[in-house]
Design an enzyme around this catalytic site. Structure first.
Site, PDB file in Angstrom:
ATOM      1  N   LYS A  46       0.835  -1.207   0.000  1.00 57.76           N
ATOM      2  CA  LYS A  46       0.000   0.000   0.000  1.00 57.76           C
ATOM      3  C   LYS A  46       0.869   1.257   0.000  1.00 57.76           C
ATOM      4  CE  LYS A  46      -0.228  -0.204   5.049  1.00 57.76           C
ATOM      5  NZ  LYS A  46      -1.056  -0.560   6.214  1.00 57.76           N
ATOM      6  N   ARG A 137     -10.617  -0.611  15.300  1.00 56.61           N
ATOM      7  CA  ARG A 137     -10.513   0.283  14.141  1.00 56.61           C
ATOM      8  C   ARG A 137     -11.476  -0.279  13.094  1.00 56.61           C
ATOM      9  NH1 ARG A 137      -4.701   1.253  11.260  1.00 56.61           N
ATOM     10  NH2 ARG A 137      -5.159  -0.818  10.444  1.00 56.61           N
ATOM     11  N   TYR A 264      15.030  31.231   5.482  1.00 50.69           N
ATOM     12  CA  TYR A 264      13.920  32.043   6.002  1.00 50.69           C
ATOM     13  C   TYR A 264      14.091  32.345   7.488  1.00 50.69           C
ATOM     14  CZ  TYR A 264      11.306  30.929   1.748  1.00 50.69           C
ATOM     15  OH  TYR A 264      10.888  30.806   0.448  1.00 50.69           O
ATOM     16  N   MET A 310      10.435  24.650   0.788  1.00 48.04           N
ATOM     17  CA  MET A 310       9.608  23.685   0.049  1.00 48.04           C
ATOM     18  C   MET A 310      10.457  22.816  -0.887  1.00 48.04           C
ATOM     19  SD  MET A 310       6.312  24.318  -2.404  1.00 48.04           S
ATOM     20  CE  MET A 310       5.291  25.054  -1.153  1.00 48.04           C
TER      21      MET A 310
END
Ligand code: PLP
Length: 378
Positions: A46, A137, A264, A310
């Site tokens: 998955k 769950r 930054y 980013m």
């Protein structure tokens, strides 16, 4: 010049790559096969095989002897089939509309509503009933289990589908000494007895994940759902090998003076004149923002300087004679002194699973073919 051809191909810029060692993944499959003779491995691929790439990983694990694939979503199963993979696949999270899309895929059933949906979908030929043994769950509650198994047995006798497996999921698989595993196993065993009494004769009983397969002794379980362990996430000291090595190429190198701030907000201010280097990976690529981390350049661990952006971050190279194009190893198996995904998980206050799954689609995956692999990490 043709402008379209001139566009850089996504993920082919050579700035960064995740190299996946398929032989390591195969060795990890073998580690789980050795737990018990006859134990089959369902490779849980998955989430793009925890970021390692679903299709190449699926092919490698099947070649190594895994007999099943497990995925969370119907879409993942469809992609496996589209790639021509014919091994049995179990899917455990799907909506009612997904069922008719799924051809030749086995589905988990956790309640009467799902059982009815599956019975109404002509292409569902084989199901696995899931009992909640304590995870709370998914899974059928204990109260509903008898009705669920009886109804499933009736549908099976009418030829609707085959109940091929009974299963559950551990909440504390990585805690061998805890009482939870044994309690869940006891409840599962009672559930199996009730299911047999209802007339079911399942081919597979499966309860354990990677860690639970190592820690829980339950000889009747003949299928193990292995995800994390395939990728070397080793919660129980089983000798598993990490398979992903994330690296980038140093893009720029320059000197800054003592007192100058970096990135930054200038969270990082150089204490003395130093060399800084630009690394073209950022939080959009899955580098956790806001960690105090080190990476490997020319065999030396150097700190990340200032905030991770980013698309990029900066390292403080000190007086290291680094040059553009030098390799920066973000993480690997640790054999060259580089950090591991476990180190990153510790720095980021998370688990390795999240580090691996977070490596973005922009980072190209390159595969070391097991046949070509000489055993070295690169
Ligand atoms: C993800 C998952 C697994 C794999 O667990 P690991 O701890 O990663 O081995 C097994 N079963 C289910 C139901 C899962 O969702």
């Amino acid at each position: 010049m043709n402008l379209v051809e001139a566009l850089p191909q996504a993920g082919c810029d050579g700035l960064a790559e995740a190299v996946i060692d398929l032989a390591a993944i195969q060795a990890n499959v073998h580690r789980f096969q050795r737990v018990r003779p006859g134990l089959e491995v369902m490779a849980v691929v998955k989430a793009d095989a925890f970021g390692h790439g679903m299709i190449p990983v699926a092919r490698a694990v099947l070649a190594a002897g895994a007999t099943w694939l497990g995925v969370a979503r119907a879409e993942e199963a469809l992609q496996l089939r589209e790639a021509g993979i014919t091994a049995p696949i179990l899917v455990w999270l799907y909506g009612p509309d997904d069922l008719e899309l799924l051809q030749d895929v086995e589905v988990s059933i956790a309640g009467l509503a799902e059982l009815e949906q599956a019975a109404a979908a002509p292409n569902v030929r084989s199901v696995h009933l899931k009992l909640d043994t304590g995870m709370h769950r998914g899974g059928s509650s204990a109260d509903q289990w008898i009705e669920l198994t009886q109804t499933a047995a009736r549908l099976e006798s009418e030829g609707r589908f085959r109940v091929r497996g009974l299963w559950s999921h551990l909440s504390h698989g990585d805690e061998p000494s805890g009482v939870h595993n044994q309690q869940q196993l006891d409840i599962f065993r009672a559930g199996v007895v009730l299911a047999r009494r209802a007339g079911l004769d399942p081919e597979y009983l499966h309860l354990t994940n990677s860690a639970g397969t190592i820690t829980l002794d339950a000889p009747e379980l003949n299928l193990a759902r292995i995800g994390a362990g395939l990728f070397g996430i080793d919660e129980t000291g089983a000798g598993l090998q990490p398979a992903m090595r994330l690296s980038a190429s140093l893009l720029k190198v320059r000197r800054i003076r003592a007192g100058e701030g970096v990135s930054y907000g200038h969270d990082y201010v150089a204490e003395r004149d130093t060399t800084i280097g630009l690394v073209p990976l950022g939080y959009a690529d899955g580098i956790p923002r806001g960690v105090q981390a080190t990476v490997l350049v020319r065999g030396v661990r150097v700190p990340i300087a200032g905030r991770i952006a980013m698309d990029q971050f900066v390292v403080d190279l000190g007086d290291l004679p680094a040059t553009p194009g030098d390799e920066v190893v973000i993480f690997g198996n640790g054999s060259e002194g580089e950090p591991t995904a476990a180190d990153w998980a510790g720095w980021a206050g998370t688990i390795q699973h999240e580090i691996y799954c977070g490596i973005g689609a922009r980072v190209p995956r390159r595969y070391l073919d097991p046949a070509e692999n000489t055993g070295s990490p690169r």
